[in-house]
Scaffold this motif. Structure first.
Motif, mmCIF file in Angstrom:
data_model
loop_
_atom_site.group_PDB
_atom_site.id
_atom_site.type_symbol
_atom_site.label_atom_id
_atom_site.label_comp_id
_atom_site.label_asym_id
_atom_site.label_seq_id
_atom_site.Cartn_x
_atom_site.Cartn_y
_atom_site.Cartn_z
ATOM 1 N N SER A 79 0.782 -1.059 -0.020
ATOM 2 C CA SER A 79 -0.041 0.035 0.078
ATOM 3 C C SER A 79 0.858 1.430 -0.165
ATOM 4 C CB SER A 79 -0.833 -0.178 1.281
ATOM 5 O OG SER A 79 -0.411 0.648 2.136
ATOM 6 N N HIS A 80 1.949 1.389 0.685
ATOM 7 C CA HIS A 80 3.029 2.392 0.588
ATOM 8 C C HIS A 80 3.514 2.525 -0.881
ATOM 9 C CE1 HIS A 80 6.117 5.030 1.923
ATOM 10 N NE2 HIS A 80 7.054 4.546 1.211
ATOM 11 N N GLU A 81 4.042 1.210 -1.515
ATOM 12 C CA GLU A 81 4.505 1.376 -2.885
ATOM 13 C C GLU A 81 3.412 1.917 -3.736
ATOM 14 O OE1 GLU A 81 7.445 0.834 -3.448
ATOM 15 O OE2 GLU A 81 7.871 0.432 -1.641
ATOM 16 N N LEU A 82 2.017 1.422 -3.463
ATOM 17 C CA LEU A 82 0.816 1.930 -4.580
ATOM 18 C C LEU A 82 0.630 3.442 -4.382
ATOM 19 C CD1 LEU A 82 -1.379 -0.996 -4.226
ATOM 20 C CD2 LEU A 82 -0.064 -0.246 -6.168
ATOM 21 N N ARG A 83 0.961 3.878 -3.026
ATOM 22 C CA ARG A 83 0.223 5.265 -2.763
ATOM 23 C C ARG A 83 1.349 6.233 -3.207
ATOM 24 N NH1 ARG A 83 -2.448 5.745 2.999
ATOM 25 N NH2 ARG A 83 -2.416 3.541 2.863
ATOM 26 N N THR A 84 2.555 6.020 -3.300
ATOM 27 C CA THR A 84 3.667 6.945 -3.815
ATOM 28 C C THR A 84 3.302 7.384 -5.040
ATOM 29 O OG1 THR A 84 5.162 5.828 -2.201
ATOM 30 C CG2 THR A 84 6.072 7.451 -3.736
ATOM 31 N N PRO A 85 3.370 6.492 -6.277
ATOM 32 C CA PRO A 85 2.955 6.961 -7.449
ATOM 33 C C PRO A 85 1.574 7.572 -7.662
ATOM 34 C CG PRO A 85 3.007 4.610 -7.473
ATOM 35 C CD PRO A 85 3.435 5.167 -6.158
ATOM 36 N N LEU A 86 0.675 7.217 -6.906
ATOM 37 C CA LEU A 86 -0.802 7.529 -6.997
ATOM 38 C C LEU A 86 -0.679 9.000 -6.269
ATOM 39 C CD1 LEU A 86 -3.422 6.644 -7.579
ATOM 40 C CD2 LEU A 86 -3.735 5.764 -5.422
ATOM 41 N N ASN A 87 0.110 9.302 -5.489
ATOM 42 C CA ASN A 87 -0.072 10.658 -5.108
ATOM 43 C C ASN A 87 0.496 11.560 -6.068
ATOM 44 O OD1 ASN A 87 -1.086 10.519 -2.429
ATOM 45 N ND2 ASN A 87 0.850 10.018 -1.546
ATOM 46 N N SER A 88 1.540 11.197 -6.899
ATOM 47 C CA SER A 88 1.723 12.298 -7.860
ATOM 48 C C SER A 88 0.669 12.139 -9.173
ATOM 49 C CB SER A 88 3.225 11.847 -8.761
ATOM 50 O OG SER A 88 3.821 10.739 -8.084
ATOM 51 N N ILE A 89 0.098 11.166 -9.237
ATOM 52 C CA ILE A 89 -1.089 11.094 -10.223
ATOM 53 C C ILE A 89 -2.084 12.217 -9.793
ATOM 54 C CG2 ILE A 89 -2.989 9.931 -11.294
ATOM 55 C CD1 ILE A 89 -0.994 7.298 -11.269
ATOM 56 N N LEU A 90 -2.629 12.046 -8.486
ATOM 57 C CA LEU A 90 -3.473 12.821 -7.912
ATOM 58 C C LEU A 90 -3.075 14.492 -7.785
ATOM 59 C CD1 LEU A 90 -4.599 10.963 -4.964
ATOM 60 C CD2 LEU A 90 -6.087 11.466 -7.090
ATOM 61 N N LEU A 91 -1.968 14.669 -7.388
ATOM 62 C CA LEU A 91 -1.483 16.047 -7.291
ATOM 63 C C LEU A 91 -1.296 16.609 -8.806
ATOM 64 C CD1 LEU A 91 -0.017 18.440 -5.906
ATOM 65 C CD2 LEU A 91 2.167 17.518 -6.394
ATOM 66 N N LEU A 92 -0.660 15.973 -9.760
ATOM 67 C CA LEU A 92 -0.400 16.739 -11.081
ATOM 68 C C LEU A 92 -1.652 16.818 -11.852
ATOM 69 C CD1 LEU A 92 2.883 14.892 -11.947
ATOM 70 C CD2 LEU A 92 2.424 17.212 -11.297
ATOM 71 N N SER A 93 -2.681 15.778 -11.816
ATOM 72 C CA SER A 93 -4.071 15.989 -12.559
ATOM 73 C C SER A 93 -5.110 17.083 -11.825
ATOM 74 C CB SER A 93 -4.532 14.483 -12.305
ATOM 75 O OG SER A 93 -5.095 14.144 -10.994
ATOM 76 N N ARG A 94 -4.811 17.291 -10.372
ATOM 77 C CA ARG A 94 -5.644 18.378 -9.933
ATOM 78 C C ARG A 94 -4.914 19.842 -10.439
ATOM 79 N NH1 ARG A 94 -4.767 21.162 -5.061
ATOM 80 N NH2 ARG A 94 -3.131 19.702 -4.563
ATOM 81 N N LEU A 95 -3.700 19.581 -10.473
ATOM 82 C CA LEU A 95 -2.781 21.062 -11.316
ATOM 83 C C LEU A 95 -3.351 21.186 -12.672
ATOM 84 C CD1 LEU A 95 0.833 20.851 -9.778
ATOM 85 C CD2 LEU A 95 -0.998 22.373 -8.985
ATOM 86 N N MET A 96 -3.606 20.239 -13.231
ATOM 87 C CA MET A 96 -3.959 20.278 -14.638
ATOM 88 C C MET A 96 -5.319 20.422 -14.812
ATOM 89 S SD MET A 96 -2.282 17.237 -16.708
ATOM 90 C CE MET A 96 -3.149 17.157 -18.247
ATOM 91 N N ALA A 97 -6.226 20.040 -13.822
ATOM 92 C CA ALA A 97 -7.669 20.279 -13.930
ATOM 93 C C ALA A 97 -7.735 21.852 -13.537
ATOM 94 C CB ALA A 97 -8.436 19.358 -12.755
#
Ligand code: ADP
Length: 273
Positions: free
Chosen positions: A43-61
């Motif tokens: 869950s740690h390994e999954l969360r790290t890349p997911l956090n960048s997906i969430l952050l960058l998609s929010r910036l784009m949105a």
């Protein structure tokens, strides 16, 4: 003579079986431990890349310089990512509970804070669906309650979001009352939604189960929320009950002892009833 050697043989056999059983139990314990360690690491390994997906998609949105259509794509990435994150959290919670590693953080909490948190979290969602949302307590409810605030709110969030999800018109209510006989606080979530058929009412508390096979497509969700909530309620010393009529609505009640050391007055093991 013959008899005693037979008896000896039997005793040896029993001893052998006992050792076998013990070894199996140890192996099971070890594999449960590895499983929960694996899940924690994953869950740690999954969360790290997911956090960048969430952050960058929010910036784009939120970026006004990007074409409208592409902003909308970014919003879809954002909400899918959020869905994935809650799924990861749910799987981790469930495995922690299974491994007996869910730790509680109990303190004296203010009931009014829980009420205002639930209001601010769910008022916008209810408004979007044109539902009336009522969150209130009666006068006898004490100002403070000794419990794990995060876990209590997790259960209430699950019950309220389900109530709103499965209701298309009418109202959703959270009532907090004190039950003098049980010396308990009761958190009662009532909706005027689709309801749950009697034969499905036990099933909805099982992991990955949904009352209606088509709800996954229609309403989304994982089927993990209620099984986690039920286990958390147990850990907090209480239980969850369900009353529902198809087409009329559902009532989920969370009952928690006011004094966790004493439990419920006169009831030793309420969830085993
Ligand atoms: P999820 O909501 O993610 O599917 P839950 O474990 O929270 O998972 O709920 C399991 C199932 O129980 C739901 O899919 C739904 O079929 C049923 N359910 C839960 N709450 C309600 C409700 N308030 N009204 C009708 N059905 C409900």
């Amino acid at each position: 003579e013959e008899r005693s050697s037979l008896l000896e043989e039997k005793n040896e056999l029993i001893e052998e079986r006992n050792i076998e059983i013990q070894q199996k139990a140890e192996a099971l314990e070890l594999s449960t431990k590895y499983k929960s360690e694996f899940l924690a690491n994953m869950s740690h390994e999954l969360r790290t890349p997911l956090n960048s997906i969430l952050l960058l998609s929010r910036l784009m949105a939120e970026n006004e310089e990007i074409e409208k259509e592409h902003q909308e794509y970014a919003e879809v990435i954002q909400s899918s990512g959020q869905g994935l994150l809650s799924l990861i959290d749910e799987i981790l919670d469930l495995s922690k509970i299974e491994a007996g590693k869910m730790e509680l953080d109990r303190a004296n909490i203010k009931i009014d804070e829980v009420i205002s948190n639930m209001r601010s979290l769910f008022n916008p969602v209810a408004k979007d669906k044109n539902l009336k949302l009522v969150v209130e307590k009666t006068d006898e409810v004490p100002e403070f309650f000794h419990t794990d605030k995060m876990r209590l709110e997790q259960i209430l969030k699950n019950l309220l979001s389900n109530a709103i999800k499965f209701t298309t018109q009418g109202s959703v209510t959270l009532n907090i009352v004190k039950n003098e006989n049980l010396n308990a606080l009761i958190f009662k979530v009532t909706d005027t939604g689709v309801g749950i058929a009697p034969e499905k009412q036990a099933m909805v508390f099982e992991a990955f189960q949904q009352a209606d096979g088509s709800t996954r497509r229609k309403f989304g969700g994982t089927g993990l929320g209620l099984s986690i909530s039920r286990e958390l309620a147990k850990l907090l010393g209480g239980y969850i009950d369900l009353k529902s009529a198809e087409g009329e609505g559902s009532i989920f009640t969370l009952t928690l002892p006011i004094d966790k050391n004493k439990g419920f007055e006169g009831v030793s093991n309420p969830w085993e009833k």
